[in-house]
Design a protein around this motif. Structure first.
Motif, PDB file in Angstrom:
ATOM      1  N   LEU A   1       0.831  -1.211   0.000  1.00 22.86           N
ATOM      2  CA  LEU A   1       0.000   0.000   0.000  1.00 22.86           C
ATOM      3  C   LEU A   1       0.865   1.259   0.000  1.00 22.86           C
ATOM      4  N   PHE A   2       1.877   1.270   0.840  1.00 26.83           N
ATOM      5  CA  PHE A   2       2.773   2.423   0.913  1.00 26.83           C
ATOM      6  C   PHE A   2       3.484   2.645  -0.429  1.00 26.83           C
ATOM      7  N   SER A   3       3.931   1.559  -1.036  1.00 27.61           N
ATOM      8  CA  SER A   3       4.606   1.669  -2.327  1.00 27.61           C
ATOM      9  C   SER A   3       3.665   2.234  -3.387  1.00 27.61           C
ATOM     10  N   GLY A   4       2.414   1.805  -3.365  1.00 25.90           N
ATOM     11  CA  GLY A   4       1.444   2.347  -4.316  1.00 25.90           C
ATOM     12  C   GLY A   4       1.250   3.844  -4.165  1.00 25.90           C
ATOM     13  N   LEU A   5       1.221   4.326  -2.940  1.00 21.25           N
ATOM     14  CA  LEU A   5       1.082   5.766  -2.713  1.00 21.25           C
ATOM     15  C   LEU A   5       2.277   6.544  -3.255  1.00 21.25           C
TER      16      LEU A   5
END
Length: 424
Positions: A397-401
């Protein structure tokens, strides 16, 4: 007087060089991808922690990028062929040595440090150097093909290596990768001249009436690598490109390349099946990145980067909630594969425009170092979060942001045509 070794095909011999470099980039990227496949086998064989094994891969990825700008300077000074052959020998030797390892520091030394140094010379900066040196036209398309090779190598070897691991254990994987590196040595030595003038040719697409001029070797290795960085670092364009490429690495080989198979394993998907997903992504990446090169020759590269990073961010946010069934993973694999490293051709074009033919290969080496720093950060962070939280969800999720952030940064880049930085 420089001796000239004639080769067949005239200016089209450039495509022979591209074919050999394509294979070298494919295998070198496969070297960097193998630790992700070895996470579980090495954990079972030696009892080493996932975070420790991830660290070796992280170090290798980091050096894979940091060596780039110095490799570009070495190629300018000593020639592409000599640097490429030595790098392939270093990879083959260090990986072969890992067959004898019994302690985790030996894993870090062979797969992390030594193979990282070797593969750093056989990375995206090699593709950029060849494209700039051997082609006057269609550079975007050629760079797209090179970038596709580097990314596809990360993915396409996974099913075969996973099957080898299943049959013969981690040792078979190591032996296969070492042999693949060794086989490329004679191809590089005999088929890759340093530059077109070595075979009495002009770069592909050059004016037939233009004089055949060799690229002059740069004498100061430190000035060639660090001097270009100092000149580039005075511009906002460099830092925007560096930041977006950091996120590119953070959202691709560092996270997905290193941890997707393990993430799938957490969700009950067998290793070979997960490796098949990676291979499918690699096949679609080959088309996506090559097509991106074609688009880069025709459209605003900043807008392309905005689309690529934005879609990649959305894909990574979607994955943890996809259900991990065959249909949703196929959708993710196709969508993400097309976008895996399509960012390279637009980034190379913006670098060439901003810094000129003299500095651009080395400057791109530093920008590519940002890519690998991002990848190394993601590899280490995701491994740490998996041990700490027992899940990869938050890491993805963090990488997607961060992908969404990169899309916005791309729009801040101001296009320019060889600024004073390039001639300072």
């Amino acid at each position: 007087m420089q001796s000239v070794s004639r080769r067949p095909f005239g200016q089209k011999y450039a495509f022979v060089v591209v074919a050999v470099i394509f294979l070298c980039l494919l295998v070198a990227a496969g070297v960097r991808a193998a630790p992700g496949l070895l996470l579980q086998p090495l954990h079972k064989a030696f009892g080493w922690g996932i975070d420790t094994i991830s660290l070796s891969g992280s170090i290798g990825i980091l050096l894979y990028g940091l060596v780039g700008p110095f490799a570009a300077a070495l190629m300018n000074k000593f020639g592409i062929r000599r640097v490429l052959v030595i790098a392939l020998l270093l990879m083959a030797g260090s990986i072969g040595l890992s067959l004898l390892m019994t302690q985790s520091w030996q894993l870090i030394a062979t797969w992390g440090v030594l193979s990282g140094l070797g593969s750093g010379c056989v990375a995206m900066v090699l593709g950029a150097t060849v494209a700039n040196r051997w082609f006057k036209t269609n550079r975007g398309l050629i760079m797209g093909l090179m970038a596709a090779s580097a990314a596809t190598g990360t993915l396409i070897f996974q099913p075969g290596l996973a099957k080898l691991s299943e049959i013969g254990g981690w040792q078979w994987v190591v032996a296969a990768v070492a042999i693949a590196c060794a086989v490329l040595v004679p191809l590089a030595f005999f088929l890759v001249p340093n530059q077109p003038s070595d075979i009495g040719q002009r770069p592909y697409g050059a004016d037939p009436s233009a004089p055949i001029e060799p690229v002059q070797a740069q004498r100061g290795l430190i000035d060639a690598s660090l001097g270009a960085l100092v000149r580039a670092a005075r511009t906002r364009t460099f830092w925007y490109l560096f930041a977006t490429f950091f996120i590119c690495g953070f959202t691709t080989n560092g996270l997905v390349g290193m941890h997707l198979i393990s993430f799938c394993g957490d969700m009950g998907i067998p290793e070979v099946q997960a490796a098949g997903l990676m291979a499918m992504m690699g096949i679609f990446d080959l088309f996506g990145t090559t097509f991106s090169g074609w688009l880069t020759d025709r459209y605003d590269p900043r807008k392309l980067l905005f689309v690529y990073y934005g879609l990649r961010g959305i894909a990574l946010i979607y994955l943890p909630f996809s259900g991990f069934n065959i249909y949703t993973l196929t959708i993710f694999g196709v969508f993400y594969g097309l976008d895996w490293i399509a960012t390279v051709p637009p980034t190379v074009r913006l670098t060439n425009e901003a810094f000129g033919d003299r500095d651009a290969p080395v400057v791109f080496g530093w920008i590519a170092a940002g890519h690998q720093i991002g990848a190394a950060s993601a590899a280490a962070l995701a491994g740490y979060m998996r041990v700490l939280q027992g899940s990869y969800v938050e890491a993805f999720l963090f990488s997607g942001l961060t992908g969404i952030v990169a899309a916005l940064i791309a729009l801040l880049i101001v296009r320019q045509r060889v600024t004073a930085v390039a001639t300072a």
